[in-house]
Design an enzyme around this catalytic site. Structure first.
Site, PDB file in Angstrom:
ATOM      1  N   LYS A 258       2.873   1.094  -9.215  1.00 30.75           N
ATOM      2  CA  LYS A 258       2.330   0.281  -8.121  1.00 30.75           C
ATOM      3  C   LYS A 258       2.867  -1.131  -8.277  1.00 30.75           C
ATOM      4  CE  LYS A 258      -0.430   0.919  -4.578  1.00 30.75           C
ATOM      5  NZ  LYS A 258      -0.647   2.159  -3.837  1.00 30.75           N
TER       6      LYS A 258
HETATM    7  P1  NAD Z   1      -3.147  -1.641   5.988  1.00 31.00           P
HETATM    8  O1  NAD Z   1      -2.742  -2.974   5.538  1.00 31.00           O
HETATM    9  O2  NAD Z   1      -2.310  -0.935   6.986  1.00 31.00           O
HETATM   10  O3  NAD Z   1      -4.659  -1.669   6.525  1.00 31.00           O
HETATM   11  C1  NAD Z   1      -5.711  -2.170   5.772  1.00 31.00           C
HETATM   12  C2  NAD Z   1      -6.945  -2.207   6.659  1.00 31.00           C
HETATM   13  O4  NAD Z   1      -8.069  -2.582   5.883  1.00 31.00           O
HETATM   14  C3  NAD Z   1      -6.841  -3.229   7.780  1.00 31.00           C
HETATM   15  O5  NAD Z   1      -7.424  -2.678   8.957  1.00 31.00           O
HETATM   16  C4  NAD Z   1      -7.664  -4.399   7.262  1.00 31.00           C
HETATM   17  O6  NAD Z   1      -8.210  -5.185   8.318  1.00 31.00           O
HETATM   18  C5  NAD Z   1      -8.749  -3.680   6.493  1.00 31.00           C
HETATM   19  N1  NAD Z   1      -9.357  -4.499   5.453  1.00 31.00           N
HETATM   20  C6  NAD Z   1      -8.742  -5.310   4.564  1.00 31.00           C
HETATM   21  N2  NAD Z   1      -9.641  -5.900   3.774  1.00 31.00           N
HETATM   22  C7  NAD Z   1     -10.861  -5.429   4.158  1.00 31.00           C
HETATM   23  C8  NAD Z   1     -12.190  -5.664   3.723  1.00 31.00           C
HETATM   24  N3  NAD Z   1     -12.460  -6.533   2.754  1.00 31.00           N
HETATM   25  N4  NAD Z   1     -13.192  -4.996   4.358  1.00 31.00           N
HETATM   26  C9  NAD Z   1     -12.922  -4.132   5.367  1.00 31.00           C
HETATM   27  N5  NAD Z   1     -11.686  -3.880   5.812  1.00 31.00           N
HETATM   28  C10 NAD Z   1     -10.671  -4.527   5.211  1.00 31.00           C
HETATM   29  O7  NAD Z   1      -3.285  -0.758   4.638  1.00 31.00           O
HETATM   30  P2  NAD Z   1      -3.228   0.813   4.506  1.00 31.00           P
HETATM   31  O8  NAD Z   1      -1.838   1.195   4.169  1.00 31.00           O
HETATM   32  O9  NAD Z   1      -3.910   1.429   5.675  1.00 31.00           O
HETATM   33  O10 NAD Z   1      -4.083   1.026   3.179  1.00 31.00           O
HETATM   34  C11 NAD Z   1      -5.507   1.142   3.204  1.00 31.00           C
HETATM   35  C12 NAD Z   1      -5.943   1.819   1.924  1.00 31.00           C
HETATM   36  O11 NAD Z   1      -5.314   3.095   1.801  1.00 31.00           O
HETATM   37  C13 NAD Z   1      -5.582   1.081   0.622  1.00 31.00           C
HETATM   38  O12 NAD Z   1      -6.574   1.320  -0.331  1.00 31.00           O
HETATM   39  C14 NAD Z   1      -4.296   1.762   0.189  1.00 31.00           C
HETATM   40  O13 NAD Z   1      -4.050   1.619  -1.194  1.00 31.00           O
HETATM   41  C15 NAD Z   1      -4.624   3.193   0.570  1.00 31.00           C
HETATM   42  N6  NAD Z   1      -3.474   4.058   0.722  1.00 31.00           N
HETATM   43  C16 NAD Z   1      -2.488   3.770   1.597  1.00 31.00           C
HETATM   44  C17 NAD Z   1      -1.408   4.642   1.736  1.00 31.00           C
HETATM   45  C18 NAD Z   1      -0.311   4.423   2.739  1.00 31.00           C
HETATM   46  O14 NAD Z   1       0.544   5.309   2.889  1.00 31.00           O
HETATM   47  N7  NAD Z   1      -0.290   3.316   3.471  1.00 31.00           N
HETATM   48  C19 NAD Z   1      -1.335   5.795   0.947  1.00 31.00           C
HETATM   49  C20 NAD Z   1      -2.376   6.074   0.057  1.00 31.00           C
HETATM   50  C21 NAD Z   1      -3.442   5.209  -0.030  1.00 31.00           C
END
Ligand code: NAD
Length: 419
Positions: free
Chosen positions: A108
């Site tokens: 990561k």
């Molecule tokens: P992103 O940046 O596209 O979206 C993040 C979302 O979370 C946004 O809507 C933001 O407004 C919201 N957010 C941020 N801080 C917040 C808070 N304090 N309270 C409530 N909402 C909040 O990110 P993503 O890629 O969608 O990732 C989201 C989660 O999924 C993370 O934990 C990431 O590690 C995990 N994840 C992502 C992927 C991927 O392929 N993108 C894969 C596996 C896991």
């Protein structure tokens, strides 16, 4: 989120290894090895901002384990990024790849910054310099980043370009989640959200609950939450609430998901459009009475404080580490069915693997082919975890950790210790 809470992510990840290690009967040396990361790089680097000033940023790349293949894991841009958070996230990547049996290890990365306050130009400069700083760890055979919180396909394109310039030739396989035009895979952008929906549907089937009309609440509307909302909606489920980092909207009759996401994209926040919609806080969203709750934002959202008030039947963890171990126990005691993060959000790394394979072999798979392979892998992962959970009478999280950690421990044992 407070600093001390974040430090808990790594403690929480280590605690999980202890639980699964004990269950698997692993020796203390192996448990210790799995609780430690393999390689950590901290970089402090300058970026010239638009106003001409120079700002120093701190970034991290951590490889947790490469016993089963090259290190794989996203890059996050967020003000709260620190070494412990990146360590925890890298560890979860190792288990996740192993749960769905993808030949990757875990890594990561992240940069402590606030991309919301930066111009595109500044984000590009930060990305290119950070890539250069960590380039000694990267490469298709070594370590392959992907998007995470507040990074996206454009950021991946800059990483690929910078790394390719350093090499003197194009290296598409150095990152996944790239734009399609640069060798990205069809279906990668939607993969994590789709995987959350696939595993949620399997959980609903297991609990003999219909998908049609199932009440779904989603925290976060980015790549994972936004895509999950769209696909739940397409499958006939009722998405009653969704949020961003500021607030959420609730509509008991079911939101018009397409419109809600369009408004969010246009106005950068959710807007109540009809009298049936009301504004809610993120805390209120988590406590809504619903069939499926999808935390899809960041870590430590379901804690011992709010866990007693979670009234979902299923919690499908789109985010990494949204539930603390204390909260986990409470959810278990309440009989809430948890699809743990290392299973629920493994769709991203699965299609990242497809992208990497296509890049290395110069192949292009159709979206149907990608979705079909993704569905089969996610369903198989869910089935294996559920069977273990039922046969050994252990929670779904312990079963997923045991499956993933067991595979990594066995790979490490077979490889032995050098010299
Ligand atoms: P992103 O940046 O596209 O979206 C993040 C979302 O979370 C946004 O809507 C933001 O407004 C919201 N957010 C941020 N801080 C917040 C808070 N304090 N309270 C409530 N909402 C909040 O990110 P993503 O890629 O969608 O990732 C989201 C989660 O999924 C993370 O934990 C990431 O590690 C995990 N994840 C992502 C992927 C991927 O392929 N993108 C894969 C596996 C896991």
């Amino acid at each position: 989120m407070a600093k001390n809470e974040k430090a808990n992510s790594f403690e929480m990840a280590k605690k999980q290894v202890d639980i699964a290690g004990k269950y698997l009967g692993l020796d203390s040396g192996t448990i210790e090895k799995l609780k430690n990361t393999k390689r950590e790089l901290i970089v402090h680097f300058p970026v010239q901002m638009d106003d001409g000033n120079i700002k120093i940023f701190t970034g991290y790349r951590v490889q947790h384990n490469v016993a089963r293949g090259p290190a794989k894991g996203g890059i996050r841009y967020h003000p709260n990024v620190d070494l412990d958070e990146v360590r925890a996230l890298s560890m979860w990547m190792t288990w996740k790849s192993a749960v769905v049996n993808i030949p990757f290890g875990g890594a990561k990365g992240g940069v402590q910054c606030n991309p919301k306050e930066m111009s595109l130009h500044e984000i590009e400069h930060l990305t290119r310099r950070f890539t250069w700083e960590i380039s000694l760890m990267l490469g298709p055979e070594q370590d392959i980043p992907a998007p995470d919180v507040y990074t996206n396909p454009q950021v991946m394109a800059w990483i690929m370009d910078t790394f390719s310039i350093l090499k003197g030739y194009s290296v598409p396989g150095v990152v996944t989640g790239k734009p399609i035009e640069l060798g990205g895979s069809l279906g990668r952008f939607e993969a994590t959200g789709r995987g959350v929906v696939i595993t949620s549907v399997e959980a609903l089937k297991h609990l003999k609950m219909p998908v049609e009309g199932a009440r779904v609440a989603i925290q976060g509307c980015g790549n994972v939450g936004g895509v999950a909302a769209t696909h739940f909606d397409r499958m006939g489920a009722k998405v009653i609430a969704i949020s961003d980092s500021q607030k959420g909207i609730l509509c008991e009759k079911g939101l018009d998901v397409k419109k809600a996401l369009e408004y969010k994209a246009k106005y950068k926040c959710f807007v109540c459009e009809t009298k049936d919609e009301t504004e809610i806080t993120n805390q209120e969203l988590l406590e809504l009475k619903c069939d499926v709750l999808v935390p899809a934002a960041i870590e430590n959202q379901i804690t011992e404080k709010n866990a007693p008030r979670i009234s979902a039947k299923i919690v499908a963890e789109g985010a990494n580490g949204p539930t603390t171990p204390e909260a986990d126990e409470i959810l278990n005691d309440q009989g809430i069915f948890v699809v743990p993060d290392i299973l629920a959000n493994a769709g991203g790394v699965t299609v990242s693997y497809f992208e990497w394979v296509q890049n290395l072999q110069e192949l292009i798979w159709s979206e149907e082919e990608v979705l079909d392979r993704l569905t089969r892998i996610m369903q198989k992962g869910f089935k294996e975890v559920l069977e273990l959970s039922l046969s050994k009478k252990i929670p779904m999280r312990t079963a997923a950790l045991a499956l993933g950690i067991g595979r990594v421990a066995e790979a490490s044992r077979l490889r032995g210790i050098y010299p």
